[in-house]
Design a protein around this motif. Sequence first.
Motif, PDB file in Angstrom:
ATOM      1  N   GLY A  19       0.807  -1.206   0.000  1.00 44.90           N
ATOM      2  CA  GLY A  19       0.000   0.000   0.000  1.00 44.90           C
ATOM      3  C   GLY A  19       0.835   1.247   0.000  1.00 44.90           C
ATOM      4  N   GLN A  20       0.281   2.296   0.621  1.00 48.75           N
ATOM      5  CA  GLN A  20       0.957   3.581   0.675  1.00 48.75           C
ATOM      6  C   GLN A  20       1.349   3.869   2.118  1.00 48.75           C
ATOM      7  OE1 GLN A  20      -1.111   6.780  -1.225  1.00 48.75           O
ATOM      8  NE2 GLN A  20       0.394   8.291  -0.637  1.00 48.75           N
ATOM      9  N   LEU A  21       2.620   4.166   2.324  1.00 55.37           N
ATOM     10  CA  LEU A  21       3.150   4.444   3.658  1.00 55.37           C
ATOM     11  C   LEU A  21       3.577   5.901   3.704  1.00 55.37           C
ATOM     12  CD1 LEU A  21       4.204   3.447   6.431  1.00 55.37           C
ATOM     13  CD2 LEU A  21       6.332   2.848   5.270  1.00 55.37           C
ATOM     14  N   THR A  22       2.995   6.643   4.650  1.00 56.32           N
ATOM     15  CA  THR A  22       3.361   8.036   4.879  1.00 56.32           C
ATOM     16  C   THR A  22       3.740   8.176   6.337  1.00 56.32           C
ATOM     17  OG1 THR A  22       1.769   8.738   3.204  1.00 56.32           O
ATOM     18  CG2 THR A  22       2.576  10.425   4.697  1.00 56.32           C
ATOM     19  N   PHE A  23       4.851   8.862   6.605  1.00 55.31           N
ATOM     20  CA  PHE A  23       5.289   8.974   8.002  1.00 55.31           C
ATOM     21  C   PHE A  23       6.107  10.233   8.213  1.00 55.31           C
ATOM     22  CE2 PHE A  23       9.788   7.971   7.501  1.00 55.31           C
ATOM     23  CZ  PHE A  23       9.803   7.320   6.274  1.00 55.31           C
ATOM     24  N   GLU A  24       6.310  10.558   9.492  1.00 57.73           N
ATOM     25  CA  GLU A  24       7.234  11.618   9.903  1.00 57.73           C
ATOM     26  C   GLU A  24       8.269  10.972  10.808  1.00 57.73           C
ATOM     27  OE1 GLU A  24       5.212  14.891  11.732  1.00 57.73           O
ATOM     28  OE2 GLU A  24       3.870  15.162  10.038  1.00 57.73           O
ATOM     29  N   GLY A  25       9.419  11.553  10.894  1.00 59.40           N
ATOM     30  CA  GLY A  25      10.463  11.007  11.755  1.00 59.40           C
ATOM     31  C   GLY A  25      11.265   9.938  11.045  1.00 59.40           C
ATOM     32  N   VAL A  26      11.502   8.834  11.737  1.00 55.71           N
ATOM     33  CA  VAL A  26      12.344   7.755  11.217  1.00 55.71           C
ATOM     34  C   VAL A  26      11.592   6.440  11.303  1.00 55.71           C
ATOM     35  CG1 VAL A  26      14.524   6.515  11.489  1.00 55.71           C
ATOM     36  CG2 VAL A  26      14.412   8.957  12.039  1.00 55.71           C
ATOM     37  N   ILE A  27      11.577   5.708  10.195  1.00 57.36           N
ATOM     38  CA  ILE A  27      10.981   4.367  10.165  1.00 57.36           C
ATOM     39  C   ILE A  27      12.031   3.386   9.679  1.00 57.36           C
ATOM     40  CG2 ILE A  27       9.434   2.905   8.808  1.00 57.36           C
ATOM     41  CD1 ILE A  27       7.244   4.728   9.267  1.00 57.36           C
ATOM     42  N   ARG A  28      12.034   2.214  10.313  1.00 58.09           N
ATOM     43  CA  ARG A  28      12.929   1.141   9.883  1.00 58.09           C
ATOM     44  C   ARG A  28      12.081  -0.012   9.350  1.00 58.09           C
ATOM     45  NH1 ARG A  28      18.322  -0.831  10.979  1.00 58.09           N
ATOM     46  NH2 ARG A  28      18.339  -3.029  10.504  1.00 58.09           N
ATOM     47  N   LEU A  29      12.432  -0.464   8.133  1.00 47.78           N
ATOM     48  CA  LEU A  29      11.781  -1.615   7.505  1.00 47.78           C
ATOM     49  C   LEU A  29      12.751  -2.784   7.509  1.00 47.78           C
ATOM     50  CD1 LEU A  29      10.224  -0.081   4.242  1.00 47.78           C
ATOM     51  CD2 LEU A  29       8.969  -1.079   6.130  1.00 47.78           C
ATOM     52  N   ASP A  30      12.334  -3.911   8.096  1.00 50.50           N
ATOM     53  CA  ASP A  30      13.114  -5.142   8.013  1.00 50.50           C
ATOM     54  C   ASP A  30      12.308  -6.258   7.365  1.00 50.50           C
ATOM     55  OD1 ASP A  30      15.572  -4.323   9.049  1.00 50.50           O
ATOM     56  OD2 ASP A  30      14.874  -4.526  11.106  1.00 50.50           O
ATOM     57  N   GLY A  31      11.021  -5.992   7.075  1.00 49.19           N
ATOM     58  CA  GLY A  31      10.152  -6.976   6.438  1.00 49.19           C
ATOM     59  C   GLY A  31      10.022  -6.714   4.952  1.00 49.19           C
ATOM     60  N   ARG A  32       8.868  -7.120   4.405  1.00 52.41           N
ATOM     61  CA  ARG A  32       8.599  -6.945   2.973  1.00 52.41           C
ATOM     62  C   ARG A  32       7.565  -5.826   2.808  1.00 52.41           C
ATOM     63  NH1 ARG A  32      10.628 -11.381   0.283  1.00 52.41           N
ATOM     64  NH2 ARG A  32       9.415 -10.984  -1.584  1.00 52.41           N
ATOM     65  N   PHE A  33       7.834  -4.945   1.819  1.00 51.87           N
ATOM     66  CA  PHE A  33       6.912  -3.846   1.547  1.00 51.87           C
ATOM     67  C   PHE A  33       6.803  -3.674   0.052  1.00 51.87           C
ATOM     68  CE2 PHE A  33       5.864   0.458   0.439  1.00 51.87           C
ATOM     69  CZ  PHE A  33       4.817   0.753   1.286  1.00 51.87           C
ATOM     70  N   SER A  34       5.570  -3.432  -0.430  1.00 52.62           N
ATOM     71  CA  SER A  34       5.387  -3.059  -1.834  1.00 52.62           C
ATOM     72  C   SER A  34       4.351  -1.956  -1.900  1.00 52.62           C
ATOM     73  CB  SER A  34       4.981  -4.259  -2.693  1.00 52.62           C
ATOM     74  OG  SER A  34       3.749  -4.757  -2.295  1.00 52.62           O
ATOM     75  N   GLY A  35       4.619  -0.946  -2.727  1.00 56.01           N
ATOM     76  CA  GLY A  35       3.708   0.180  -2.863  1.00 56.01           C
ATOM     77  C   GLY A  35       4.438   1.490  -3.003  1.00 56.01           C
ATOM     78  N   GLU A  36       3.976   2.496  -2.255  1.00 54.94           N
ATOM     79  CA  GLU A  36       4.562   3.835  -2.304  1.00 54.94           C
ATOM     80  C   GLU A  36       4.934   4.276  -0.897  1.00 54.94           C
ATOM     81  OE1 GLU A  36       2.036   6.672  -4.221  1.00 54.94           O
ATOM     82  OE2 GLU A  36       1.572   5.318  -5.874  1.00 54.94           O
ATOM     83  N   ILE A  37       6.049   4.989  -0.789  1.00 55.89           N
ATOM     84  CA  ILE A  37       6.497   5.516   0.499  1.00 55.89           C
ATOM     85  C   ILE A  37       6.761   7.006   0.317  1.00 55.89           C
ATOM     86  CG2 ILE A  37       8.239   5.429   2.304  1.00 55.89           C
ATOM     87  CD1 ILE A  37       8.746   2.488   1.455  1.00 55.89           C
ATOM     88  N   HIS A  38       6.101   7.840   1.140  1.00 53.26           N
ATOM     89  CA  HIS A  38       6.269   9.294   1.096  1.00 53.26           C
ATOM     90  C   HIS A  38       6.570   9.784   2.504  1.00 53.26           C
ATOM     91  CE1 HIS A  38       4.575   9.497  -2.964  1.00 53.26           C
ATOM     92  NE2 HIS A  38       3.714   8.584  -2.541  1.00 53.26           N
ATOM     93  N   SER A  39       7.578  10.659   2.613  1.00 54.26           N
ATOM     94  CA  SER A  39       7.883  11.191   3.938  1.00 54.26           C
ATOM     95  C   SER A  39       8.818  12.386   3.848  1.00 54.26           C
ATOM     96  CB  SER A  39       8.557  10.109   4.783  1.00 54.26           C
ATOM     97  OG  SER A  39       8.941  10.647   6.026  1.00 54.26           O
ATOM     98  N   SER A  40       8.745  13.212   4.892  1.00 60.21           N
ATOM     99  CA  SER A  40       9.734  14.268   5.063  1.00 60.21           C
ATOM    100  C   SER A  40      10.807  13.801   6.042  1.00 60.21           C
ATOM    101  CB  SER A  40       9.064  15.541   5.589  1.00 60.21           C
ATOM    102  OG  SER A  40       8.428  15.265   6.819  1.00 60.21           O
ATOM    103  N   GLY A  41      10.773  12.523   6.379  1.00 57.96           N
ATOM    104  CA  GLY A  41      11.714  11.967   7.344  1.00 57.96           C
ATOM    105  C   GLY A  41      12.709  11.008   6.709  1.00 57.96           C
ATOM    106  N   THR A  42      13.212  10.107   7.555  1.00 57.52           N
ATOM    107  CA  THR A  42      14.253   9.166   7.153  1.00 57.52           C
ATOM    108  C   THR A  42      13.702   7.746   7.110  1.00 57.52           C
ATOM    109  OG1 THR A  42      15.974  10.542   8.128  1.00 57.52           O
ATOM    110  CG2 THR A  42      16.510   8.225   7.782  1.00 57.52           C
ATOM    111  N   LEU A  43      13.980   7.064   6.023  1.00 56.85           N
ATOM    112  CA  LEU A  43      13.594   5.666   5.854  1.00 56.85           C
ATOM    113  C   LEU A  43      14.848   4.816   5.936  1.00 56.85           C
ATOM    114  CD1 LEU A  43      11.560   3.416   5.026  1.00 56.85           C
ATOM    115  CD2 LEU A  43      12.118   3.992   2.637  1.00 56.85           C
ATOM    116  N   ILE A  44      14.835   3.832   6.855  1.00 56.76           N
ATOM    117  CA  ILE A  44      15.946   2.896   6.975  1.00 56.76           C
ATOM    118  C   ILE A  44      15.457   1.540   6.494  1.00 56.76           C
ATOM    119  CG2 ILE A  44      17.554   1.761   8.544  1.00 56.76           C
ATOM    120  CD1 ILE A  44      17.226   4.217  10.397  1.00 56.76           C
ATOM    121  N   ILE A  45      16.121   0.996   5.494  1.00 56.71           N
ATOM    122  CA  ILE A  45      15.760  -0.306   4.945  1.00 56.71           C
ATOM    123  C   ILE A  45      16.840  -1.280   5.392  1.00 56.71           C
ATOM    124  CG2 ILE A  45      15.349  -1.624   2.839  1.00 56.71           C
ATOM    125  CD1 ILE A  45      14.412   1.047   1.560  1.00 56.71           C
TER     126      ILE A  45
END
Length: 136
Positions: A19-45
């Motif tokens: 789906g679509q992931l929108t966030f502020e701050g910092v998010i860490r992904l260690d699983g599986r994701f498909s879709g769109e990611i929008h943020s003014s923050g930091t994404l850690i994969i």
Amino acid sequence: MTSGKDISAFIGLGTEFQGQLTFEGVIRLDGRFSGEIHSSGTLIIGETAHVNAEINVETVIVSGEVHGNIKARNRVEFHAPAKFYGNIVSSVLTIDEGVVFEGNCEMAEVIEGEGVDKTITLISKEGESQADHELI
């Protein structure tokens, strides 16, 4: 590098999200994701993450596998054993030795401070920096 206590959300190993992931701050992904990611923050994969997405964030730090396009207003960092298949638009890009990169990179236009050096930094496994500078 962001410490664990600064992370505002965590999508862990064994988790799958579409789906679509929108966030502020910092998010860490260690699983599986498909879709769109929008943020003014930091994404850690993380190393165990598998992401198939269109990513538009401030900063992205990748150690896992990403298929898709990345637009980062601040910077993109790839750390081994990251694998990336897609296109990047960013003003700063760092790629460690051992990272798989198949795609294109467009250095984003700098709006403030035009004439600033745009840097691509290559770091060997031993941590020695081999920086190439290009004035645009």
